[in-house]
Design a protein around this motif. Sequence first.
Motif, mmCIF file in Angstrom:
data_model
loop_
_atom_site.group_PDB
_atom_site.id
_atom_site.type_symbol
_atom_site.label_atom_id
_atom_site.label_comp_id
_atom_site.label_asym_id
_atom_site.label_seq_id
_atom_site.Cartn_x
_atom_site.Cartn_y
_atom_site.Cartn_z
ATOM 1 N N MET A 1 1.440 21.853 -2.164
ATOM 2 C CA MET A 1 1.534 21.320 -3.673
ATOM 3 C C MET A 1 0.889 19.885 -3.755
ATOM 4 N N LYS A 2 -0.095 19.791 -4.592
ATOM 5 C CA LYS A 2 -0.555 18.462 -4.954
ATOM 6 C C LYS A 2 -0.523 18.259 -6.358
ATOM 7 N N LYS A 3 0.253 16.816 -6.586
ATOM 8 C CA LYS A 3 0.288 16.478 -7.894
ATOM 9 C C LYS A 3 -0.451 15.176 -8.319
ATOM 10 N N VAL A 4 -0.882 15.055 -9.299
ATOM 11 C CA VAL A 4 -1.659 14.049 -9.806
ATOM 12 C C VAL A 4 -0.763 13.170 -10.870
ATOM 13 N N VAL A 5 -0.463 11.943 -10.503
ATOM 14 C CA VAL A 5 0.566 11.328 -11.328
ATOM 15 C C VAL A 5 -0.038 10.036 -12.007
ATOM 16 N N LYS A 29 6.616 13.643 -1.672
ATOM 17 C CA LYS A 29 5.194 13.321 -0.978
ATOM 18 C C LYS A 29 3.991 13.986 -1.504
ATOM 19 N N GLU A 30 4.233 14.991 -2.526
ATOM 20 C CA GLU A 30 3.118 15.856 -3.339
ATOM 21 C C GLU A 30 2.492 14.943 -4.193
ATOM 22 N N ARG A 31 2.992 13.736 -4.580
ATOM 23 C CA ARG A 31 2.544 12.671 -5.677
ATOM 24 C C ARG A 31 1.521 11.933 -4.771
ATOM 25 N N CYS A 32 0.247 12.563 -4.615
ATOM 26 C CA CYS A 32 -0.399 11.930 -3.641
ATOM 27 C C CYS A 32 -1.987 11.189 -4.361
ATOM 28 N N PHE A 33 -2.057 11.578 -5.773
ATOM 29 C CA PHE A 33 -3.207 10.732 -6.495
ATOM 30 C C PHE A 33 -2.432 10.306 -7.828
ATOM 31 N N ASN A 124 -2.543 -1.366 -3.100
ATOM 32 C CA ASN A 124 -2.141 -2.407 -1.969
ATOM 33 C C ASN A 124 -0.504 -2.054 -1.805
ATOM 34 N N TYR A 125 0.164 -1.934 -2.846
ATOM 35 C CA TYR A 125 1.789 -1.801 -3.000
ATOM 36 C C TYR A 125 2.096 -0.263 -2.192
ATOM 37 N N LEU A 126 1.100 0.556 -2.377
ATOM 38 C CA LEU A 126 1.679 1.877 -1.898
ATOM 39 C C LEU A 126 1.057 2.090 -0.472
ATOM 40 N N GLY A 127 0.178 1.442 -0.070
ATOM 41 C CA GLY A 127 -0.718 1.581 1.088
ATOM 42 C C GLY A 127 -1.700 2.897 0.710
ATOM 43 N N TYR A 128 -1.980 3.048 -0.312
ATOM 44 C CA TYR A 128 -2.913 4.164 -0.623
ATOM 45 C C TYR A 128 -4.584 3.661 -0.585
ATOM 46 N N HIS A 129 -5.276 4.712 -0.468
ATOM 47 C CA HIS A 129 -6.692 4.200 -0.700
ATOM 48 C C HIS A 129 -6.992 4.022 -2.217
ATOM 49 N N PHE A 130 -8.040 3.030 -2.393
ATOM 50 C CA PHE A 130 -8.683 2.841 -3.629
ATOM 51 C C PHE A 130 -9.842 3.160 -4.093
ATOM 52 N N LYS A 152 -18.012 16.918 -10.075
ATOM 53 C CA LYS A 152 -18.679 16.995 -8.807
ATOM 54 C C LYS A 152 -18.367 15.635 -7.769
ATOM 55 N N LEU A 153 -18.747 14.695 -8.350
ATOM 56 C CA LEU A 153 -18.565 13.383 -7.778
ATOM 57 C C LEU A 153 -17.157 13.180 -7.422
ATOM 58 N N MET A 154 -16.020 13.325 -8.431
ATOM 59 C CA MET A 154 -14.683 13.274 -8.183
ATOM 60 C C MET A 154 -14.010 14.310 -7.103
ATOM 61 N N LYS A 155 -14.566 15.442 -6.999
ATOM 62 C CA LYS A 155 -14.281 16.344 -6.003
ATOM 63 C C LYS A 155 -14.633 15.965 -4.687
ATOM 64 N N GLU A 156 -16.061 15.443 -4.617
ATOM 65 C CA GLU A 156 -16.112 15.242 -2.903
ATOM 66 C C GLU A 156 -15.797 13.974 -2.754
ATOM 67 N N LYS A 157 -15.504 13.028 -3.532
ATOM 68 C CA LYS A 157 -14.878 11.814 -3.180
ATOM 69 C C LYS A 157 -13.343 12.026 -2.498
ATOM 70 N N LEU A 158 -12.522 12.682 -3.431
ATOM 71 C CA LEU A 158 -11.219 12.860 -3.078
ATOM 72 C C LEU A 158 -10.752 14.128 -2.112
ATOM 73 N N SER A 159 -11.764 14.726 -1.782
ATOM 74 C CA SER A 159 -11.716 15.920 -0.751
ATOM 75 C C SER A 159 -11.327 15.452 0.529
ATOM 76 N N SER A 160 -11.704 14.130 0.933
ATOM 77 C CA SER A 160 -11.779 13.512 2.066
ATOM 78 C C SER A 160 -10.682 12.654 2.148
ATOM 79 N N LEU A 161 -9.961 12.433 1.002
ATOM 80 C CA LEU A 161 -8.744 11.479 1.027
ATOM 81 C C LEU A 161 -7.426 12.164 0.879
ATOM 82 N N GLU A 162 -6.456 11.760 1.731
ATOM 83 C CA GLU A 162 -5.018 12.393 1.592
ATOM 84 C C GLU A 162 -4.404 11.731 0.427
#
Length: 439
Positions: A1-5, A29-33, A124-130, A152-162
Amino acid sequence: MKKVVKFGGSSLASAEQFKKVGDIIHADKERCFVVPSAPGKRYADDTKVTDMLYACYELAEKGKDFKAALQAIRERYQEIIDGLALNLSLEGEFKVIEKSFKNKAGRDYAASRGEYLNGIIMANYLGYHFVDAAEVIVFHKNGEFDEKKTNKLMKEKLSSLENAVIPGFYGACEDKSVKTFSRGGSDITGSIVARAVKADVYENWTDVSGFLIADPRIIYKPESIETITYKELRELAYMGATVLHEDAIFPVRSEGIPINIRNTNAPEDEGTWIVESTCQKSKYVITGIAGKKGFCAVNIEKDHMNSEIGFGRKVLQAFEENGISFEHVPSGIDTMTVFVHQDEFMHKEQKVVSGIHRLADPDTIEIEADLALIAVVGRGMRATRGTAGRIFSALAHSNVNVKMIDQGSSELNIIIGVANADFETAIKAIYDIFVLCQL
Ligand code: ASP
């Protein structure tokens, strides 16, 4: 499961609020984006950072000294950084912003810095990619959102990021100039991200526990809505219900991703689910009531109008020629009424009137101002007899004169026109008959 918050401005107004947000994200932990807004109000008469940025840029644009105004913004962010004990400096960013303001980088650029800087802090606070939204959200030259390229761009960019933090509200045109959505547009960004990563749910965190059946400024403690369909929401949002930006449903709607409106200050509440379709019956026949004041009715009369083919088109052409969109067009045998927004219409009214005379040659035209439209919305209305009857008897008992009635063919809503002065009374009467009388 992936959640966008997505978190709204009041959820990120201070370090204390940031901590609540951090807890919410870490709890699942599913709250990844994560899509943040700019810091909003900390207390009732506080100023949103977005408004501070607009005001600061206005000074810069006029060539006035904007140092103090920028310093006040810097302090808002520093207070959050200090409160979270982060090892982060935004000095370099503020130098760039100051220079760009001097170079008149534009109002949209200025406003976008609110989310941009908050995104840096959040990552910075979460230790997530910006991920800078200017790299993944694209606008056409004419200012329209470029859905295809963005996806298209968003898919490409986020597909490689956890995980990633993507600031809300803005993107950029191909020439790299920053462009924002309209106010409250971070909701749209969240929806775009949810679509691109094919999220299972788009959680939209705000400061209320979901959608309310009616406006709390009119109804004392209205009940909240548990489940609402995209279509119902669209009707209510268009008529002024403001929890979510009215364009935010489109990207997720095409993918059938549900939106869950949640409360950062009461994370245990289930909030409202916005879904494509549901077998859940709403608690009441109606799902919600919303409305807006400030409409005009243009009443056009002509004997034998009913047999004159093309009459309606000619009348509407006069509105089109003046760039005015119409809301509703109820008609009778020899009459036709066009409802328009008063503020849009008032400066052009005589042009429209002469246009109608020229194009359609009516007998009379009369303008009635200061009207309100109320939408009573509910998927349950289709299967229930007597809904319209109950609405109108409730209004009659409250001495409200109904000026217009319009039921869409979907039977999802009934639109009622009343005088501005009767607006609140009418909403109370409808809420009472459907909600309070059912308790
Ligand atoms: N910060 C922007 C505003 O105040 C956008 C947003 O919050 O969604 O409108």
